[in-house]
Design a protein around this motif. Structure first.
Motif, PDB file in Angstrom:
ATOM      1  N   ARG A 190       2.567  -4.584-118.810  1.00  0.00           N
ATOM      2  CA  ARG A 190       1.786  -4.755-120.029  1.00  0.00           C
ATOM      3  C   ARG A 190       2.142  -3.734-121.103  1.00  0.00           C
ATOM      4  O   ARG A 190       2.062  -4.019-122.301  1.00  0.00           O
ATOM      5  CB  ARG A 190       0.287  -4.644-119.704  1.00  0.00           C
ATOM      6  N   VAL A 191       2.516  -2.521-120.691  1.00  0.00           N
ATOM      7  CA  VAL A 191       2.887  -1.484-121.663  1.00  0.00           C
ATOM      8  C   VAL A 191       4.043  -1.964-122.520  1.00  0.00           C
ATOM      9  O   VAL A 191       4.029  -1.862-123.753  1.00  0.00           O
ATOM     10  CB  VAL A 191       3.252  -0.171-120.937  1.00  0.00           C
ATOM     11  N   PHE A 192       5.062  -2.529-121.876  1.00  0.00           N
ATOM     12  CA  PHE A 192       6.265  -2.941-122.589  1.00  0.00           C
ATOM     13  C   PHE A 192       6.054  -4.260-123.326  1.00  0.00           C
ATOM     14  O   PHE A 192       6.629  -4.479-124.399  1.00  0.00           O
ATOM     15  CB  PHE A 192       7.436  -3.025-121.615  1.00  0.00           C
ATOM     16  N   GLU A 193       5.243  -5.147-122.751  1.00  0.00           N
ATOM     17  CA  GLU A 193       4.927  -6.398-123.447  1.00  0.00           C
ATOM     18  C   GLU A 193       4.224  -6.109-124.765  1.00  0.00           C
ATOM     19  O   GLU A 193       4.556  -6.691-125.809  1.00  0.00           O
ATOM     20  CB  GLU A 193       4.019  -7.271-122.577  1.00  0.00           C
ATOM     21  N   ALA A 194       3.222  -5.227-124.718  1.00  0.00           N
ATOM     22  CA  ALA A 194       2.449  -4.920-125.921  1.00  0.00           C
ATOM     23  C   ALA A 194       3.299  -4.204-126.949  1.00  0.00           C
ATOM     24  O   ALA A 194       3.331  -4.560-128.136  1.00  0.00           O
ATOM     25  CB  ALA A 194       1.221  -4.085-125.552  1.00  0.00           C
ATOM     26  N   ALA A 195       4.020  -3.170-126.516  1.00  0.00           N
ATOM     27  CA  ALA A 195       4.866  -2.424-127.445  1.00  0.00           C
ATOM     28  C   ALA A 195       5.965  -3.309-128.019  1.00  0.00           C
ATOM     29  O   ALA A 195       6.323  -3.195-129.192  1.00  0.00           O
ATOM     30  CB  ALA A 195       5.462  -1.213-126.741  1.00  0.00           C
ATOM     31  N   GLY A 196       6.487  -4.215-127.190  1.00  0.00           N
ATOM     32  CA  GLY A 196       7.543  -5.099-127.651  1.00  0.00           C
ATOM     33  C   GLY A 196       7.076  -6.128-128.665  1.00  0.00           C
ATOM     34  O   GLY A 196       7.892  -6.708-129.388  1.00  0.00           O
ATOM     35  N   ALA A 197       5.771  -6.348-128.725  1.00  0.00           N
ATOM     36  CA  ALA A 197       5.215  -7.238-129.736  1.00  0.00           C
ATOM     37  C   ALA A 197       4.723  -6.461-130.955  1.00  0.00           C
ATOM     38  O   ALA A 197       4.149  -7.047-131.876  1.00  0.00           O
ATOM     39  CB  ALA A 197       4.064  -8.053-129.142  1.00  0.00           C
ATOM     40  N   GLY A 198       4.936  -5.147-130.942  1.00  0.00           N
ATOM     41  CA  GLY A 198       4.503  -4.324-132.064  1.00  0.00           C
ATOM     42  C   GLY A 198       3.010  -4.081-132.092  1.00  0.00           C
ATOM     43  O   GLY A 198       2.435  -3.794-133.144  1.00  0.00           O
ATOM     44  N   ALA A 199       2.356  -4.153-130.919  1.00  0.00           N
ATOM     45  CA  ALA A 199       0.914  -3.937-130.848  1.00  0.00           C
ATOM     46  C   ALA A 199       0.594  -2.450-130.804  1.00  0.00           C
ATOM     47  O   ALA A 199       1.407  -1.634-130.353  1.00  0.00           O
ATOM     48  CB  ALA A 199       0.340  -4.620-129.608  1.00  0.00           C
ATOM     49  N   CYS A 200      -0.597  -2.110-131.240  1.00  0.00           N
ATOM     50  CA  CYS A 200      -1.101  -0.748-131.079  1.00  0.00           C
ATOM     51  C   CYS A 200      -1.670  -0.644-129.672  1.00  0.00           C
ATOM     52  O   CYS A 200      -2.656  -1.303-129.332  1.00  0.00           O
ATOM     53  CB  CYS A 200      -2.178  -0.439-132.117  1.00  0.00           C
ATOM     54  N   LEU A 201      -1.054   0.185-128.853  1.00  0.00           N
ATOM     55  CA  LEU A 201      -1.419   0.286-127.446  1.00  0.00           C
ATOM     56  C   LEU A 201      -2.246   1.538-127.194  1.00  0.00           C
ATOM     57  O   LEU A 201      -1.876   2.640-127.602  1.00  0.00           O
ATOM     58  CB  LEU A 201      -0.160   0.317-126.577  1.00  0.00           C
ATOM     59  N   ILE A 202      -3.357   1.355-126.487  1.00  0.00           N
ATOM     60  CA  ILE A 202      -4.134   2.458-125.932  1.00  0.00           C
ATOM     61  C   ILE A 202      -3.949   2.398-124.417  1.00  0.00           C
ATOM     62  O   ILE A 202      -4.136   1.350-123.807  1.00  0.00           O
ATOM     63  CB  ILE A 202      -5.627   2.332-126.261  1.00  0.00           C
ATOM     64  N   THR A 203      -3.540   3.487-123.802  1.00  0.00           N
ATOM     65  CA  THR A 203      -3.365   3.498-122.355  1.00  0.00           C
ATOM     66  C   THR A 203      -4.199   4.590-121.722  1.00  0.00           C
ATOM     67  O   THR A 203      -4.474   5.626-122.341  1.00  0.00           O
ATOM     68  CB  THR A 203      -1.884   3.691-121.961  1.00  0.00           C
ATOM     69  N   ASP A 204      -4.637   4.349-120.486  1.00  0.00           N
ATOM     70  CA  ASP A 204      -5.233   5.427-119.716  1.00  0.00           C
ATOM     71  C   ASP A 204      -4.152   6.482-119.465  1.00  0.00           C
ATOM     72  O   ASP A 204      -2.955   6.196-119.513  1.00  0.00           O
ATOM     73  CB  ASP A 204      -5.812   4.901-118.400  1.00  0.00           C
ATOM     74  N   HIS A 205      -4.578   7.703-119.199  1.00  0.00           N
ATOM     75  CA  HIS A 205      -3.607   8.784-119.029  1.00  0.00           C
ATOM     76  C   HIS A 205      -2.956   8.712-117.651  1.00  0.00           C
ATOM     77  O   HIS A 205      -3.607   8.467-116.642  1.00  0.00           O
ATOM     78  CB  HIS A 205      -4.289  10.148-119.182  1.00  0.00           C
ATOM     79  N   TRP A 206      -1.647   8.919-117.624  1.00  0.00           N
ATOM     80  CA  TRP A 206      -0.913   9.102-116.367  1.00  0.00           C
ATOM     81  C   TRP A 206       0.300   9.975-116.641  1.00  0.00           C
ATOM     82  O   TRP A 206       0.853   9.984-117.740  1.00  0.00           O
ATOM     83  CB  TRP A 206      -0.496   7.764-115.747  1.00  0.00           C
ATOM     84  N   GLU A 207       0.663  10.738-115.643  1.00  0.00           N
ATOM     85  CA  GLU A 207       1.768  11.675-115.810  1.00  0.00           C
ATOM     86  C   GLU A 207       3.068  10.919-116.085  1.00  0.00           C
ATOM     87  O   GLU A 207       3.378   9.939-115.419  1.00  0.00           O
ATOM     88  CB  GLU A 207       1.941  12.536-114.553  1.00  0.00           C
ATOM     89  N   GLY A 208       3.800  11.358-117.097  1.00  0.00           N
ATOM     90  CA  GLY A 208       5.082  10.768-117.409  1.00  0.00           C
ATOM     91  C   GLY A 208       5.070   9.806-118.579  1.00  0.00           C
ATOM     92  O   GLY A 208       6.133   9.290-118.955  1.00  0.00           O
ATOM     93  N   ILE A 209       3.923   9.574-119.195  1.00  0.00           N
ATOM     94  CA  ILE A 209       3.855   8.619-120.295  1.00  0.00           C
ATOM     95  C   ILE A 209       4.828   8.981-121.407  1.00  0.00           C
ATOM     96  O   ILE A 209       5.442   8.109-122.028  1.00  0.00           O
ATOM     97  CB  ILE A 209       2.401   8.519-120.849  1.00  0.00           C
ATOM     98  N   GLU A 210       5.028  10.271-121.638  1.00  0.00           N
ATOM     99  CA  GLU A 210       5.886  10.702-122.748  1.00  0.00           C
ATOM    100  C   GLU A 210       7.350  10.345-122.531  1.00  0.00           C
ATOM    101  O   GLU A 210       8.150  10.386-123.471  1.00  0.00           O
ATOM    102  CB  GLU A 210       5.737  12.206-122.980  1.00  0.00           C
TER     103      GLU A 210
END
Length: 375
Positions: free
Chosen positions: A277-297
């Motif tokens: 879902r992270v890549f689907e949303a970003a790939g559609a140019g959506a504004c994504l809010i995600t829960d925190h997890w190590e390595g997101i950066e």
């Protein structure tokens, strides 16, 4: 280009995303392998009503073999696949997984590379930790390699400790042909949308990150998609749209002001496990809010390309302060990052080098010359 490979791939489903979160991942990887000249035969069981909810006709870029969810059929399929250059057994097929895992090793050809591809490594590793007698423990060192959907160094270290000869994460990614901007649709419009099936190891986090913020913000509109939520007690401002077919994911992502990613418990604990879902949303140019997890950066830059929430209170504060202009800016930045680093073409470049090396290693070890085999 090196010699094309014939690959036999046992997974949950390629043609149906129904109760099958790995579908997008499989499609992105296999489509790119086809573009590079490799042939993939995908073996999937007729189970969980997936064939009744197909969202993809048999593709030109893979041969799909649907088999009966019965032991004899499983054995027949493994027998058909023993001549492939590479046999891949994915986790979570859902039908006779233990049998597939053992038969893949026992019946492999002398020159055949055999790979276990774990699309839910945190859950698999937790299961093995809790059950010392799990039969898969003895099989791990017998596979030529373990590939994982994510998990980073913690997963690599855990599989290495179990005796894996090699463990390499092949992360989720973005398929520009599938995920892109479309016109918004009213049925998905709102302030925040979440798409995910109701699962025991995620439900509490959905309550914290999505349902409680909805209750706290009664004047805002929330959209919930996915299987299993029909009998869930939802706040009045949450609109449930049931299962969302893959063809509608782009509209689901672009229509609300922001979309939410919520990791399952095991993936959040392990970190380095960005969901499809992270890549689907970003790939559609959506504004994504995600829960925190190590390595997101490693995948998206917090505050610039993605917004990160550590709990439901963070979600509430983000929504209160998120203007439409900032939401658009974040979505545009995320889309640029996807194209520059996170397409399935990027992932498959890495994967192809691994597959070529494993096949060559088996060739040398067997003392045989590989021919052009057909799975």
């Amino acid at each position: 280009m090196k010699r094309p490979l014939n690959i036999a791939f046992f997974g949950s489903s390629l043609v149906s995303a129904y109760w099958n979160g790995a579908a997008t991942y499989y499609r992105g990887i296999i489509k790119e392998l086809h573009k590079k000249g490799h042939r993939v035969t995908f073996y999937e069981p007729d189970a969980y009503d997936r064939q009744k909810h197909r969202d993809l006709p048999d593709p030109e870029w893979a041969d799909v073999v649907v088999y009966e969810a019965a032991e004899k059929a499983v054995l027949d399929m493994v027998g058909r696949a023993v001549d492939a250059d590479i046999l891949i057994k994915a986790s979570g097929v859902g039908v006779f997984d233990e049998l597939l895992e053992s038969e893949a090793i026992q019946r492999r050809g002398r020159e055949q590379a055999c790979i276990f591809w774990d699309v839910d490594a945190p859950a698999t590793l937790q299961r093995l930790e809790e059950n010392p007698d799990d039969p898969f423990r003895d099989l791990v060192p017998q596979y030529d390699a373990v590939l994982t959907y994510g998990g980073g160094q913690p997963v690599v270290d855990a599989y290495t400790a179990l005796g894996a000869l090699e463990c390499v994460p092949i992360y989720n990614a973005f398929d520009p042909e599938t995920h892109h901007r479309v016109q918004p649709e009213s049925r998905f419009q709102g302030d925040l949308a979440f798409l995910g099936n109701r699962l025991p190891d995620r439900e509490a986090r959905v309550e914290d990150f999505f349902l409680k913020p909805a209750a706290r913000l009664p004047d805002s509109n929330f959209v919930l998609g996915g299987n299993g939520w029909t009998d869930k007690d939802l706040p009045r401002n949450v609109r449930y749209v049931n299962h969302v077919y893959t063809r509608d994911h782009n509209a689901f992502n672009v229509s609300p002001k922001a979309v939410l990613n919520i990791s399952r418990d095991s993936m959040a604990r392990m970190g380095f496990s960005p969901a499809t879902r992270v890549f689907e949303a970003a790939g559609a140019g959506a504004c994504l809010i995600t829960d925190h997890w190590e390595g997101i950066e490693l995948f998206l830059e917090p505050d610039t390309e993605v917004l990160v929430a550590r709990d439901g209170e963070d979600v509430v504060n983000i929504l209160k302060n998120l203007s439409p202009e900032r939401a658009r800016s974040i979505g545009e930045a995320a889309l640029r990052r996807m194209f520059s680093e996170h397409t399935y073409a990027h992932r498959t470049e890495h994967l192809e080098s691994i597959l070529d090396r494993l096949v060559e290693t088996r060739k040398v070890a067997s003392g045989m010359t590989l021919g052009s085999n057909t799975p």
